[in-house]
Design an enzyme around this catalytic site. Structure first.
Site, mmCIF file in Angstrom:
data_model
loop_
_atom_site.group_PDB
_atom_site.id
_atom_site.type_symbol
_atom_site.label_atom_id
_atom_site.label_comp_id
_atom_site.label_asym_id
_atom_site.label_seq_id
_atom_site.Cartn_x
_atom_site.Cartn_y
_atom_site.Cartn_z
ATOM 1 N N TYR A 69 -31.333 51.073 44.420
ATOM 2 C CA TYR A 69 -30.984 52.473 44.178
ATOM 3 C C TYR A 69 -32.100 53.394 44.678
ATOM 4 C CZ TYR A 69 -27.125 51.566 40.826
ATOM 5 O OH TYR A 69 -25.945 51.216 40.229
ATOM 6 N N GLU A 115 -29.077 53.048 34.103
ATOM 7 C CA GLU A 115 -29.792 53.222 32.835
ATOM 8 C C GLU A 115 -31.094 53.997 33.062
ATOM 9 O OE1 GLU A 115 -26.802 50.947 32.819
ATOM 10 O OE2 GLU A 115 -28.502 49.687 33.410
ATOM 11 N N ASN A 173 -21.584 56.197 42.774
ATOM 12 C CA ASN A 173 -21.790 54.963 42.017
ATOM 13 C C ASN A 173 -20.799 54.887 40.854
ATOM 14 O OD1 ASN A 173 -23.743 52.576 41.452
ATOM 15 N ND2 ASN A 173 -23.491 53.557 39.449
ATOM 16 N N GLU A 174 -19.902 53.916 40.934
ATOM 17 C CA GLU A 174 -18.896 53.713 39.887
ATOM 18 C C GLU A 174 -18.241 55.041 39.493
ATOM 19 O OE1 GLU A 174 -21.335 51.658 36.948
ATOM 20 O OE2 GLU A 174 -20.472 49.742 37.582
ATOM 21 N N GLU A 254 -21.905 44.158 41.641
ATOM 22 C CA GLU A 254 -22.775 44.033 40.465
ATOM 23 C C GLU A 254 -22.284 42.857 39.641
ATOM 24 O OE1 GLU A 254 -23.302 47.467 38.031
ATOM 25 O OE2 GLU A 254 -24.089 48.731 39.646
ATOM 26 N N TYR A 321 -33.732 43.025 31.233
ATOM 27 C CA TYR A 321 -32.329 42.776 31.567
ATOM 28 C C TYR A 321 -31.937 41.297 31.466
ATOM 29 C CZ TYR A 321 -28.009 44.822 33.425
ATOM 30 O OH TYR A 321 -26.735 45.304 33.568
#
Length: 604
Positions: A69, A115, A173-174, A254, A321
């Site tokens: 990103y 996030e 993005n999404e 993803e 994560y």
């Protein structure tokens, strides 16, 4: 000439291509079918000085691409003030990925989620009180246009088709999960990307695995991909992608290897076996997979994001994560499981395993003059040479004895250059030798390290008491300090001319001898481990740096750590081995991706 160089470069670029092969349902790279296996890494969550380390580990796992990103607010925290230096040096990060051999799937937003604070959007946008973010709102589009006018021209040279390593670029993005569902906004973004990056770059979208999300998040001219984790039926997920993209490659942009944490939550974890199992199934189908995350990193400062569904929930500082690489960049069991799947399913060869042959320079005693410095008693480190002559003929093997255990710590004995054996402190106090009156006897004496604990720390080194040859005490020793490290650091033997240099040959020698080889650069300088299989005992230097002792015959350590920065990415890497006892028939060494530290060989 300049013209010729330009023509050659133009021809080389003309051979580079990356596109979608709709007929064969795959990506096509340079005219050949291509499947990527990628992992997400966020440069904004990892200090710059660790970027290369993390990228190397991803490459060593078997990945051929990374996904990243670009957080807008990270680079423009104040409107009109852009920062691409230090930890924000995006082009340096791209350069490192290129050097490492990784392709790039770029996700420049403008919104990224991740996030991350405000999903990557700068908070100064909110100065416009009625602004509708992620829409065709005029104020928002004006700010996005200004940002892309700065960012995208920086990225265009890094496109694969332009000689860089960016193969695909994500738009937004999404977006399908956002309430606005504004196609005019997506069309505007598509226009901006095409204007700044050109018509040939592959643009794509990523959305959650539902019809609603795919409907609002996709747009003609942008290749639609999906995302899902281990709890999703693969067949159904890719069937949904096929509904929106009837032809072309299957892509999970993803694939969730873990999950995020909020304050007060239980730490999220995803089973490594489940991750590797589903990954293997997708790769078997020929799908292109990006693992989110491969390393999460850290939300330094105030960069953490938050969720607000039923209530506000702030994301914790750690973005570990439960990823294959931990927050600190350490490999996990999940990484090993993923690597095994990649190797088994794709039959990809790890480039870190590389062996090459050495050739012998000369026996130790043939190059004695190069290494000899001066007479000196009590070497601080390394090696000394003790030299005397035989007082009589030795027609039969005659014992050479260290009666007072005075060899500290090992002595390699030769007569007229013919190796006889070794004496060792506390363990081997007698060997048999042969020779004639007046022959030169050499003892190459090795300091194996001084005692560092207890009452015997006054640990003197060298030949501390006389040796006996049968009944005769050996005298008239000449003692030479040897500057082996200095000579090798200055380029010996590799920089010796063919006139004055030693003769190179492939046959191994018995007794102390130097061997040398050259590892050609491949653009990478990873941490690696040097294995000297079937070599006996000795010392290794790479590019003039002493790696330390090897002693696989004794064990348990079988490999030597080679820090990546020691290896040149552009110049030949020299390796010099001092084998003290016996080299193997095949003068081969091996570079490996992990240490072998617990193999017990010949115990005393």
């Amino acid at each position: 000439s300049i013209c010729k160089g330009y023509i050659l470069r133009s021809y080389a670029l003309a051979q580079r291509s990356f596109s979608i092969d709709y007929q064969n349902n795959c990506f096509e790279k340079d005219g050949q079918p291509f499947q990527y296996i990628s992992g997400s890494i966020h440069y904004s969550r990892i200090p710059r000085y660790y970027w290369q380390d993390r990228l190397m580990k991803m490459y060593m796992t078997g990945l051929n691409a990374i996904q990243v990103y670009v957080p807008w607010n990270f680079h423009e925290p104040v409107q009109g003030v852009h920062n691409f230096t230090g930890d924000r040096d995006l082009e340096h990060f791209l350069d490192l990925t290129n050097q490492t051999g990784l392709l790039v799937i770029l996700r420049p937003g403008p919104y990224i989620c991740a996030e991350w604070e405000m999903g990557g959007l700068p908070s100064w946008l909110l100065k416009k009180k009625n602004i509708l973010l992620r829409s065709a709102d005029t104020d928002y589009l004006q700010a996005v246009g200004a940002w892309f006018a700065v960012l995208l021209p920086k990225l265009k040279p890094w496109l694969y088709i332009n000689g860089g390593n960016i193969i695909t670029v994500q738009v937004e993005n999404e977006y399908g999960s956002y309430f606005a569902c504004d196609y005019n906004y997506m069309r505007h973004l598509r226009t901006l990307f095409r204007f700044f990056l050109g018509e040939d770059v592959v643009l794509f979208t990523t959305d959650g695995n539902t019809d609603k999300e795919m409907t609002c998040g996709t747009l003609q001219g942008l290749y639609a991909t999906v995302d899902f984790g281990t709890d999703t039926n693969i067949t159904e997920a890719f069937k949904r992608q096929r509904h929106f993209e009837p032809m072309g490659p299957l892509v999970n942009s993803e694939f969730y290897t873990g999950w995020l944490d909020h304050w007060g939550d239980k730490h999220a974890a995803v089973d490594a076996k489940a991750v590797s199992k589903v990954l293997g199934e997708m790769l078997t189908l020929g799908a292109n997979v990006n693992m989110y995350m491969f390393e999460g990193g850290t939300n330094f400062g105030y960069w953490n994001g938050a969720d607000h569904d039923k209530r506000f929930r702030s994301v914790v500082t750690s973005y570990d994560y439960d990823a294959p690489l931990s927050e600190a960049g350490d490999p996990t069991e999940k990484l090993l499981a993923i690597r095994d799947i990649i190797v088994n399913k794709c039959q990809m060869q790890s480039h870190i395993f590389k062996s090459f042959l050495l050739c012998i320079i000369s026996t130790f005693y043939e190059c004695f003059q190069v290494l000899c410095v001066f007479f000196y008693i009590g070497p601080p480190y390394g090696y000394m040479l003790y030299r005397t002559t035989l007082p009589r003929n030795l027609s039969e093997p005659t014992p050479l004895i260290s009666p007072l255990n005075g060899v500290h710590d090992r002595a390699y004995v030769s007569v007229n250059g013919v190796y006889q054996g070794f004496l060792e402190r506390d363990t081997t106090l007698v060997i048999n030798v042969t020779g004639n009156h007046g022959d030169t006897m050499d003892l190459l004496l090795e300091n194996m390290g001084r005692v560092n604990f207890g009452s015997k720390i006054n640990d003197y080194k060298g030949l501390l008491s006389s040796l006996n040859l049968g009944k005769d005490a050996l005298t008239d020793w000449k003692i030479y300090s040897l500057n082996i490290d200095g000579a090798i650091a200055e380029g010996w033997p590799h920089l010796q001319s063919s006139k004055s240099g030693p003769t190179y040959r492939r046959e191994p020698s018995v007794g102390p001898a130097f061997y040398t080889g050259t590892l050609q650069p491949n653009g990478l300088n990873w941490d690696t481990f040097l294995k000297l299989h079937e070599w006996t005992k000795g010392q290794v230097w790479i590019n003039g740096v002493n790696l330390g002792r090897y002693w696989p015959a004794r064990g348990p350590q079988q490999t030597l750590f080679v820090p990546g920065p020691l290896l040149s990415t552009t110049l030949p890497n020299t390796i010099t081995v001092l084998e003290l006892e016996q080299a193997p028939p095949q003068l081969r060494v091996l570079f490996m991706d992990r240490p072998h530290l617990n193999i017990t060989a010949n115990k005393l």
